[in-house]
Design an enzyme around this catalytic site. Structure first.
Site, PDB file in Angstrom:
ATOM      1  N   PRO A 102       0.795  -1.265  -0.129  1.00  0.00           N
ATOM      2  CA  PRO A 102      -0.079   0.058   0.102  1.00  0.00           C
ATOM      3  C   PRO A 102       0.751   1.206  -0.008  1.00  0.00           C
ATOM      4  O   PRO A 102       2.059   1.022   0.179  1.00  0.00           O
ATOM      5  CB  PRO A 102      -0.853  -0.100   1.239  1.00  0.00           C
ATOM      6  N   PRO A 103       0.054   2.366  -0.527  1.00  0.00           N
ATOM      7  CA  PRO A 103       1.160   3.746  -0.375  1.00  0.00           C
ATOM      8  C   PRO A 103       1.494   3.822   1.103  1.00  0.00           C
ATOM      9  O   PRO A 103       0.840   3.756   2.152  1.00  0.00           O
ATOM     10  CB  PRO A 103      -0.056   4.775  -0.717  1.00  0.00           C
ATOM     11  N   GLY A 140       6.921   2.232   2.707  1.00  0.00           N
ATOM     12  CA  GLY A 140       8.401   2.525   2.813  1.00  0.00           C
ATOM     13  C   GLY A 140       8.973   1.662   1.440  1.00  0.00           C
ATOM     14  O   GLY A 140      10.098   1.303   1.595  1.00  0.00           O
ATOM     15  N   LYS A 141       8.219   1.457   0.468  1.00  0.00           N
ATOM     16  CA  LYS A 141       9.014   0.723  -0.858  1.00  0.00           C
ATOM     17  C   LYS A 141      10.039   1.736  -1.225  1.00  0.00           C
ATOM     18  O   LYS A 141      11.211   1.206  -1.467  1.00  0.00           O
ATOM     19  CB  LYS A 141       7.668   0.578  -1.842  1.00  0.00           C
ATOM     20  N   GLU A 188     -23.427   9.501  18.766  1.00  0.00           N
ATOM     21  CA  GLU A 188     -22.182   8.906  19.299  1.00  0.00           C
ATOM     22  C   GLU A 188     -22.487   8.321  20.505  1.00  0.00           C
ATOM     23  O   GLU A 188     -21.693   7.188  20.825  1.00  0.00           O
ATOM     24  CB  GLU A 188     -21.216  10.288  19.510  1.00  0.00           C
TER      25      GLU A 188
END
Length: 666
Positions: free
Chosen positions: A201-202, A205-206, A423
């Site tokens: 996923p974006p 750390g690629k 909530e």
């Protein structure tokens, strides 16, 4: 610099020539006073002129005051001028008269205009030729690769600086070790992998991992983006691929890193129109260079993408990308290590526990964690603190997920009450169900696009979700709408996002996960998506209309059951619902301890307890209905603005939590 001087000289030389010409013309002309013929005749009659010199059509002279003058004589008076006005005075000696030939302009001044014109034309010709040659060079450079060779003159990133990702680093360290010492691998008959694809996923750390490889490897490292291959002109991308591998061969052994390879590696022939010719030509050339008829020994291709599903199968096969390294979300240990890296240069207070922060940031990517630490430092500076305390970290985590607080936003009192019950409904329902995450914070202060949210902290890392957990998740999502209908006898648009997410979960349960008893363990529909325009047009269903109707019925049944369960839970625990809503209206934010205190005041072990204050609670319900009617009639508005002195008390322990509308760990 030489180009700058040449360009400046091209314009300065003509200007200099013009200045010399004008200067020479100015020096060749003496300073004289211009006179008319009438004035000359009058001064001759009065004897004020003592010398006259005739030069062609002009007459120069000197008067008694030794002032020079000049007069232009027209043709009609020039012939008789001497006989009429000068002859008698010259013969009597009163006037000195002389004649001069017309002065000739120097030859260099006559040639100067011609030289100036030729120089100007030559300058334009030189400029035109220079531009033509430069344009030709740029045209020829279209096919040149834009890859940048990594140099170690700046900050060098190593594997020690990459926190977490232990297995991923081991995979890449093996390649670096092979390049540095290939003997032990060759002796075993092993060959170096031709390609490594980083998938994840974006923000995981690629690209940072690739920088670590560049810092560790003692071989040339080329880096280029997939979009650098794509141009408007057909064939440019393929030419750049050839040039890239040609340069890499000269530096062999080396590593070539292609970031966002999905820009050129998308599946061929997909979408309306059959694909993109230029991109397909570029991909074809890349496939040939990686593993074609020729060989490229000593060149390792590394690439990164977050869309492996759209890549062409030919580029994913062994021989091109032999190894795929999945870079996923970090676990709690990895998040703690990443926090340690990003807080190394920050001053932390004694109450900061990175382990606790790591537990409360489930679902955060390394990029999110880096953003979290930076936001914490910025908030600390905003509050004029010297160290980052724990509550600042918690506030920063909420800001990253849900956005900043909007304390000054004008909120109608009716909407405040509605948000408080909404909530409170989420929090109570999730607390009564066993397979849900514990409530960590509730707030009705608007943040981002939400009027309020309920935050949860997972007690453990989950990789799978059971059917019961998904059903309880649906009940929790519909708890806000159920609270509105139960107490306020009305519903609002505030639950739109909850309903949307509940619908997606129900559809996934039926069509993807096979959790419907009626339809059985089958998958309906396809996850494969076309990758270009026309994605929705090209998608087909693999089930009939009758099955589609059954899917809709099952989805409706699952959602209705969840909604009825939520309504039943809130009906049985209405005193707790009123008590938590009242506390939210008073404090606007409740942490986990405050919520638990109010909740346990009215319930014990999930069973309703009728306290002594029950009559007061029921009376409060009646008063709220009355006040809501007044607020709607009078249009009363209340500015929600928290006191600065209560800021720390509002966030004694706010969780970096998961907004009910933006839960990353849903």
């Amino acid at each position: 610099m030489n180009r700058v001087f040449k360009g400046a000289g091209l314009y300065l030389i003509p200007l200099l020539a013009l200045a010399i010409y004008l200067l020479a013309r100015g020096q060749s002309l003496p300073e004289t006073t211009q006179m008319t013929v009438t004035e000359l005749v009058e001064q001759l009659d009065t004897g004020e002129i003592k010398q006259i010199t005739s030069t062609g059509p002009t007459v120069q002279g000197v008067n008694q005051k030794d002032e020079t003058f000049e007069v232009f004589l027209p043709d009609e008076i020039r012939v008789e001028f001497y006989d009429t006005y000068l002859k008698d005075k010259v013969e009597s000696g009163e006037l000195a008269y002389a004649g001069k030939p017309v002065p000739q302009t120097p030859w260099y001044l006559e040639l100067l205009p011609t030289f100036f014109v030729l120089l100007l034309l030559g300058g334009f010709w030189f400029l035109f030729m220079s531009q033509s040659q430069g344009g030709s060079n740029r045209v020829m450079s279209f096919g040149k690769s834009k890859a940048r060779l990594h140099r170690e003159d700046g900050e060098v990133i190593t594997f020690d600086m990459v926190a977490g990702l232990k297995e991923e680093k081991e995979e890449l360290k093996e390649i670096v070790d092979f390049l540095q010492d290939p003997r032990k691998y060759i002796e075993l008959g092993a060959r170096i992998p031709k390609g490594v694809l980083l998938v994840g996923p974006p923000g995981t750390g690629k690209t940072y991992l690739s920088k670590a490889v560049a810092g560790e490897a003692k071989v040339p490292f080329f880096s280029i983006s997939g979009s650098d291959f794509v141009e408007m002109f057909v064939g440019v991308g393929a030419s750049r691929v050839r040039d890239l591998f040609s340069e890499a061969k000269k530096k062999s052994p080396c590593i070539v890193f292609i970031d966002e390879i999905d820009a050129i590696g998308r599946r061929r022939g997909a979408g309306l129109g059959g694909g993109h010719d230029e991109r397909e030509q570029t991909l074809n050339q890349l496939l040939v260079e990686m593993d074609g008829f020729g060989t490229n020994e000593g060149i390792i291709i590394m690439a990164a993408t977050n869309r492996p599903d759209i890549l062409d199968p030919a580029i994913l096969r062994p021989g091109r990308f032999d190894r795929q390294v999945t870079v996923g979300l970090p676990d709690v240990r990895g998040r703690e290590e990443i926090l340690g890296v990003h807080t190394k240069n920050k001053k932390l207070d004694d109450d900061v526990n990175l382990r606790e922060i790591a537990k409360r940031t489930a679902g955060f990517t390394p990029a999110d964690i880096e953003n979290l630490t930076n936001e914490a430092a910025l908030l600390t500076a905003r509050h004029n603190l010297t160290k980052i305390p724990r509550w600042i970290f918690e506030e920063a985590a909420i800001k990253v997920v849900a956005g900043p607080e909007k304390k000054s936003q004008v909120v109608i009192e009716k909407e405040r009450v509605l948000t408080a019950y909404h909530e409170a409904g989420h929090a109570i329902v999730s607390s009564l169900l066993p397979d849900t995450d514990p409530v960590h914070m509730i707030t009705i202060i608007p943040r981002g696009g939400a009027g309020g949210f309920t935050a949860y902290i997972p007690e453990e890392e989950r990789n799978y979700m059971t059917k019961r957990q998904m059903e309880h998740r649906l009940i929790t999502l519909l708890g806000g709408r159920a609270a509105e209908a139960t107490v306020l006898d009305d519903i609002s648009t505030g639950a739109s996002n909850d309903i949307e997410r509940a619908t997606k979960i129900a559809r996934s349960m039926v069509t993807h996960y096979g959790m419907s008893d009626k339809l059985g363990p089958m998958t309906y529909g396809q996850d494969d998506e076309e990758v270009f325009m026309g994605r929705d047009f090209g998608r087909t269903r693999n089930y009939s209309e009758e099955v589609a109707a059954e899917i809709d019925k099952e989805m409706k049944r699952i959602i209705n059951d969840a909604y009825e369960t939520a309504v039943g839970l809130l009906e049985r625990h209405k005193p707790a619902l009123h008590g938590i809503a009242k506390a939210l209206l008073e404090k606007e934010t409740l942490n986990d301890d405050e919520f638990r205190e109010v909740f346990e005041k009215y319930t014990r072990d999930g069973v309703e307890v009728v306290p002594e204050e029950l009559e007061k609670v029921q009376e409060m319900e009646t008063n709220i209905q009355t006040e809501l009617g007044k607020a709607e009639t009078e249009g009363e508005e209340t500015i929600v603005e928290a006191d600065e002195s209560d800021e720390a008390s509002q966030h004694p322990d706010p969780a970096p939590a998961e907004d009910e509308d933006t839960n990353p760990n849903k």
